[in-house]
Design a protein around this motif. Structure first.
Motif, short mmCIF file in Angstrom:
data_model
loop_
_atom_site.label_atom_id
_atom_site.label_comp_id
_atom_site.label_asym_id
_atom_site.label_seq_id
_atom_site.Cartn_x
_atom_site.Cartn_y
_atom_site.Cartn_z
N GLU A 163 41.52 47.66 49.04
CA GLU A 163 41.17 47.63 47.61
C GLU A 163 40.61 49.13 46.93
OE1 GLU A 163 41.40 44.99 45.71
OE2 GLU A 163 42.18 43.64 47.40
N SER A 180 40.32 36.02 43.45
CA SER A 180 39.43 35.51 42.37
C SER A 180 39.41 33.94 42.42
CB SER A 180 40.24 35.68 40.95
OG SER A 180 39.57 35.08 39.96
N VAL A 217 37.28 47.16 35.70
CA VAL A 217 37.63 45.97 36.43
C VAL A 217 38.45 45.07 35.60
CG1 VAL A 217 36.72 44.03 37.64
CG2 VAL A 217 35.72 46.53 37.95
N GLY A 267 42.15 45.97 35.46
CA GLY A 267 42.79 45.90 36.81
C GLY A 267 42.94 47.33 37.47
N MET A 308 36.21 41.25 39.98
CA MET A 308 37.69 41.67 40.19
C MET A 308 38.03 41.03 38.84
SD MET A 308 38.58 39.06 43.11
CE MET A 308 36.80 39.57 44.04
N PRO A 309 39.18 41.42 38.45
CA PRO A 309 40.02 40.64 37.40
C PRO A 309 40.38 39.25 38.01
CG PRO A 309 41.73 42.29 38.45
CD PRO A 309 40.13 42.55 38.93
N THR A 310 40.40 38.39 36.80
CA THR A 310 40.88 37.17 37.17
C THR A 310 42.29 36.76 37.91
OG1 THR A 310 41.53 36.63 34.98
CG2 THR A 310 39.19 36.07 35.56
N SER A 311 43.11 37.86 37.60
CA SER A 311 44.24 37.61 38.33
C SER A 311 44.40 38.13 39.80
CB SER A 311 45.17 38.53 37.39
OG SER A 311 44.89 40.10 37.34
N HIS A 312 43.33 38.43 40.24
CA HIS A 312 43.19 39.10 41.67
C HIS A 312 43.25 37.92 42.48
CE1 HIS A 312 41.84 41.27 45.30
NE2 HIS A 312 41.89 42.12 44.79
N PRO A 313 44.09 38.20 43.66
CA PRO A 313 44.39 37.15 44.79
C PRO A 313 43.13 36.52 45.26
CG PRO A 313 45.74 38.72 45.14
CD PRO A 313 44.56 39.47 44.23
N LEU A 315 38.10 43.64 52.22
CA LEU A 315 38.31 44.58 51.08
C LEU A 315 38.86 46.12 51.46
CD1 LEU A 315 35.01 43.80 49.13
CD2 LEU A 315 37.31 42.49 48.97
N ILE A 339 38.16 46.99 42.09
CA ILE A 339 36.91 46.17 42.08
C ILE A 339 35.76 46.84 42.07
CG2 ILE A 339 38.38 44.64 43.51
CD1 ILE A 339 36.82 45.60 45.92
#
Length: 293
Positions: A189, A176, A231, A234, A169-174, A186, A237
């Motif tokens: 998602e 992460s 991914v 954003g 997932m992007p590092t900004s995802h909750p 998920l 996933i």
């Protein structure tokens, strides 16, 4: 008439003597004389004029000798080529590799194989595991790398890699930075999957349904690097094996182990139980088993 007759005639002409030809070919002189006499009886023509000490071809002998030269050359070439195959100086093999396995596990293996067997030509194709299994089963490919389970009645196999799937997932995802994720978490998602010629396509969907939901699939691709780029942007996933995840940019993408359930990613190399398997293919199988032991 057989190839030995032509070899004897060629050597007699070369040595100008039955006796010297016998010595050169390491056979008894009576053996050559009897063989030539039998051939003359078969053809109903004398091939050599035996008057005096000199051995000369008759007209019929000249015809046989003239045709013997290209036949013997072709026979020598045939023998040499078969010997090359026997000693793996020549040959070819067709191999099916999924994109992830091909890029992460096999470049160095292929390099070492070519160093050991430089005369073997390797044709490599990148398909999804589903298509590879079909192609090996039909005989279009000699061997292929697929995911377990496989049809053990149809295929022989050797294990190569055993890993688990991680969620990326992007590092900004909750999620992460978490230590693990349950699949049921998920359900809301957006999923980016491999296309349906890949075993993981159906496997991820089946596990999601077992967890109580149908995944919202927004994109499908046959390229794992394109999936990771989507991914990172954003768009959703995805799930990838641990080895692939370790190669991703941690600044853009977070990789979290999937639990409940753990989805295995086990690579095996398969080939048909029935049918011809070339020496080159056998050498490849033995080599890969050695490399992944």
């Amino acid at each position: 008439m057989d190839i030995r007759h032509l070899q004897y005639i060629n050597e007699i002409v070369k040595q100008r003597s039955f006796t010297k030809a016998a010595e050169s070919l390491h056979v008894a002189q009576p053996t050559i004389s009897k063989s030539i006499r039998n051939l003359e009886n078969e053809l109903r023509f004398e091939l050599f004029n035996r008057d005096g000490k000199a051995v000369k071809l008759t007209d019929a002998g000249e015809v046989v000798y003239r045709y013997a030269q290209p036949i013997l050359q072709l026979f020598d070439s045939l023998t040499a080529e078969v010997n090359d195959l026997s000693f793996l100086h020549k040959g070819s093999i067709s191999i099916g590799l999924p994109p992830m396995a091909g890029s992460r596990f096999f470049p160095s293996v292929l390099k070492r194989f070519q160093e050991r067997y430089p005369g073997i030509s390797v044709q490599m194709v990148e398909y999804g595991a589903v298509r590879i299994e079909e192609s090996v089963g039909s005989g279009d490919l000699d061997v292929g790398v697929v995911l377990t389970p496989v049809d053990t009645e149809l295929f022989e196999s050797i294990p190569l890699v055993r890993e688990k799937l991680n969620v990326i997932m992007p590092t900004s995802h909750p999620f992460s930075g978490r230590q693990s994720i349950a699949l049921s978490e998920l359900s809301s998602e957006r999923f980016i999957l491999f296309s349906n010629e890949f075993t993981l396509h159906d496997r991820v969907i089946e596990h999601c349904r077992d967890a109580g939901f149908s995944p919202q699939i927004v994109y499908e691709s046959s390229q794992w690097d394109f999936i990771t780029e989507m991914v990172a942007s954003g768009l959703g996933i995805a799930m990838l094996p641990e080895t692939i995840c370790r190669a991703l940019d941690p600044v853009q993408i977070s990789s979290v182990p999937l639990i409940e359930p753990i989805i295995p990613w086990e690579l095996v190399m398969v080939w048909r139980r029935e049918g011809y398997l070339s020496l080159a293919a056998k050498a490849w199988i033995a080599f890969v088993e050695e490399m992944f032991a």
